[in-house]
Design a protein around this motif. Structure first.
Motif, PDB file in Angstrom:
ATOM      1  N   PRO A  13       4.185  -0.016   0.930  1.00  0.00           N
ATOM      2  CA  PRO A  13       3.405  -1.221   1.241  1.00  0.00           C
ATOM      3  C   PRO A  13       2.510  -1.720   0.102  1.00  0.00           C
ATOM      4  O   PRO A  13       2.087  -2.872   0.121  1.00  0.00           O
ATOM      5  N   THR A  14       2.228  -0.903  -0.898  1.00  0.00           N
ATOM      6  CA  THR A  14       1.289  -1.317  -1.954  1.00  0.00           C
ATOM      7  C   THR A  14       1.975  -1.736  -3.245  1.00  0.00           C
ATOM      8  O   THR A  14       1.310  -1.923  -4.258  1.00  0.00           O
ATOM      9  N   TRP A  15       3.296  -1.910  -3.223  1.00  0.00           N
ATOM     10  CA  TRP A  15       3.985  -2.178  -4.483  1.00  0.00           C
ATOM     11  C   TRP A  15       3.510  -3.467  -5.144  1.00  0.00           C
ATOM     12  O   TRP A  15       3.417  -3.530  -6.371  1.00  0.00           O
ATOM     13  N   LYS A  16       3.165  -4.492  -4.381  1.00  0.00           N
ATOM     14  CA  LYS A  16       2.698  -5.751  -4.980  1.00  0.00           C
ATOM     15  C   LYS A  16       1.356  -5.553  -5.694  1.00  0.00           C
ATOM     16  O   LYS A  16       1.164  -6.043  -6.809  1.00  0.00           O
ATOM     17  N   GLU A  17       0.446  -4.836  -5.052  1.00  0.00           N
ATOM     18  CA  GLU A  17      -0.844  -4.564  -5.680  1.00  0.00           C
ATOM     19  C   GLU A  17      -0.665  -3.712  -6.942  1.00  0.00           C
ATOM     20  O   GLU A  17      -1.344  -3.927  -7.951  1.00  0.00           O
ATOM     21  N   ASN A  18       0.245  -2.756  -6.882  1.00  0.00           N
ATOM     22  CA  ASN A  18       0.510  -1.919  -8.048  1.00  0.00           C
ATOM     23  C   ASN A  18       1.074  -2.753  -9.195  1.00  0.00           C
ATOM     24  O   ASN A  18       0.715  -2.545 -10.353  1.00  0.00           O
ATOM     25  N   LEU A  19       1.964  -3.707  -8.874  1.00  0.00           N
ATOM     26  CA  LEU A  19       2.529  -4.575  -9.909  1.00  0.00           C
ATOM     27  C   LEU A  19       1.451  -5.450 -10.535  1.00  0.00           C
ATOM     28  O   LEU A  19       1.420  -5.624 -11.759  1.00  0.00           O
ATOM     29  N   ILE A  20       0.562  -5.978  -9.726  1.00  0.00           N
ATOM     30  CA  ILE A  20      -0.543  -6.787 -10.262  1.00  0.00           C
ATOM     31  C   ILE A  20      -1.402  -5.940 -11.201  1.00  0.00           C
ATOM     32  O   ILE A  20      -1.763  -6.382 -12.300  1.00  0.00           O
ATOM     33  N   ASN A  48       6.323   8.553  -6.558  1.00  0.00           N
ATOM     34  CA  ASN A  48       5.043   8.833  -5.884  1.00  0.00           C
ATOM     35  C   ASN A  48       4.031   7.704  -6.010  1.00  0.00           C
ATOM     36  O   ASN A  48       2.882   7.863  -5.607  1.00  0.00           O
ATOM     37  N   MET A  49       4.423   6.552  -6.549  1.00  0.00           N
ATOM     38  CA  MET A  49       3.520   5.411  -6.640  1.00  0.00           C
ATOM     39  C   MET A  49       3.271   4.789  -5.274  1.00  0.00           C
ATOM     40  O   MET A  49       2.390   3.954  -5.128  1.00  0.00           O
ATOM     41  N   ASP A  50       4.051   5.191  -4.306  1.00  0.00           N
ATOM     42  CA  ASP A  50       3.934   4.628  -2.965  1.00  0.00           C
ATOM     43  C   ASP A  50       2.843   5.290  -2.137  1.00  0.00           C
ATOM     44  O   ASP A  50       2.571   4.874  -1.020  1.00  0.00           O
ATOM     45  N   PHE A  51       2.186   6.309  -2.680  1.00  0.00           N
ATOM     46  CA  PHE A  51       1.178   7.035  -1.899  1.00  0.00           C
ATOM     47  C   PHE A  51      -0.150   6.309  -1.785  1.00  0.00           C
ATOM     48  O   PHE A  51      -0.858   6.448  -0.806  1.00  0.00           O
ATOM     49  N   ASN A  53      -2.679   2.721  -3.446  1.00  0.00           N
ATOM     50  CA  ASN A  53      -2.819   1.511  -4.244  1.00  0.00           C
ATOM     51  C   ASN A  53      -3.271   1.848  -5.669  1.00  0.00           C
ATOM     52  O   ASN A  53      -4.067   2.747  -5.876  1.00  0.00           O
ATOM     53  N   GLY A  54      -2.752   1.111  -6.636  1.00  0.00           N
ATOM     54  CA  GLY A  54      -3.168   1.302  -8.016  1.00  0.00           C
ATOM     55  C   GLY A  54      -2.454   2.425  -8.735  1.00  0.00           C
ATOM     56  O   GLY A  54      -2.885   2.856  -9.797  1.00  0.00           O
ATOM     57  N   SER A  55      -1.346   2.903  -8.196  1.00  0.00           N
ATOM     58  CA  SER A  55      -0.613   4.008  -8.818  1.00  0.00           C
ATOM     59  C   SER A  55       0.468   3.474  -9.754  1.00  0.00           C
ATOM     60  O   SER A  55       1.260   2.613  -9.371  1.00  0.00           O
ATOM     61  N   LEU A  56       0.479   3.996 -10.969  1.00  0.00           N
ATOM     62  CA  LEU A  56       1.476   3.631 -11.965  1.00  0.00           C
ATOM     63  C   LEU A  56       1.971   4.897 -12.647  1.00  0.00           C
ATOM     64  O   LEU A  56       1.313   5.926 -12.616  1.00  0.00           O
ATOM     65  N   LEU A  57       3.109   4.789 -13.279  1.00  0.00           N
ATOM     66  CA  LEU A  57       3.587   5.841 -14.160  1.00  0.00           C
ATOM     67  C   LEU A  57       3.505   5.276 -15.568  1.00  0.00           C
ATOM     68  O   LEU A  57       4.016   4.183 -15.833  1.00  0.00           O
ATOM     69  N   ILE A  58       2.830   5.986 -16.455  1.00  0.00           N
ATOM     70  CA  ILE A  58       2.674   5.529 -17.832  1.00  0.00           C
ATOM     71  C   ILE A  58       3.224   6.604 -18.748  1.00  0.00           C
ATOM     72  O   ILE A  58       2.784   7.752 -18.708  1.00  0.00           O
ATOM     73  N   GLU A  59       4.192   6.210 -19.553  1.00  0.00           N
ATOM     74  CA  GLU A  59       4.780   7.125 -20.526  1.00  0.00           C
ATOM     75  C   GLU A  59       4.186   6.816 -21.893  1.00  0.00           C
ATOM     76  O   GLU A  59       4.168   5.664 -22.322  1.00  0.00           O
ATOM     77  N   ILE A  60       3.706   7.849 -22.566  1.00  0.00           N
ATOM     78  CA  ILE A  60       3.097   7.683 -23.885  1.00  0.00           C
ATOM     79  C   ILE A  60       3.952   8.403 -24.910  1.00  0.00           C
ATOM     80  O   ILE A  60       4.143   9.607 -24.836  1.00  0.00           O
TER      81      ILE A  60
END
Length: 87
Positions: A13-20, A48-51, A53-60
């Protein structure tokens, strides 16, 4: 590279907020440090970004980067992330 996924509204349900959030962070990184990031990776995945709001995966870094380069990028990312979270 910043990764942001999407999926079924019932399961993610939070994918739109995560994309923003991801696009704000991407823009902040590029405004501050042009060329630092790769294009945003947006696709049908969650990692696990679906758990929450505000979850992202960042690869460095990649196998072509040194540890020092990855550490420095982490510092720059921290600066950009701090700015986005304060705004």
């Amino acid at each position: 590279m910043i990764m942001s996924g999407y999926g079924d509204e019932d399961d993610f349900p939070t994918w739109k907020e995560n994309l923003i959030f991801a696009t704000k962070l991407q823009k902040e990184c590029e405004d501050r440090y042009p060329g630092m990031t790769r294009p945003l990776d947006f696709g049908e995945f969650s990692y696990n970004m679906d758990f929450n709001n505000g979850s992202l995966l960042i690869e460095i870094g990649t196998d072509a980067n040194t540890i020092d380069e990855a550490k420095y990028t982490g510092e720059l990312l921290g600066n950009a992330l701090s700015s986005v979270l304060r705004s």
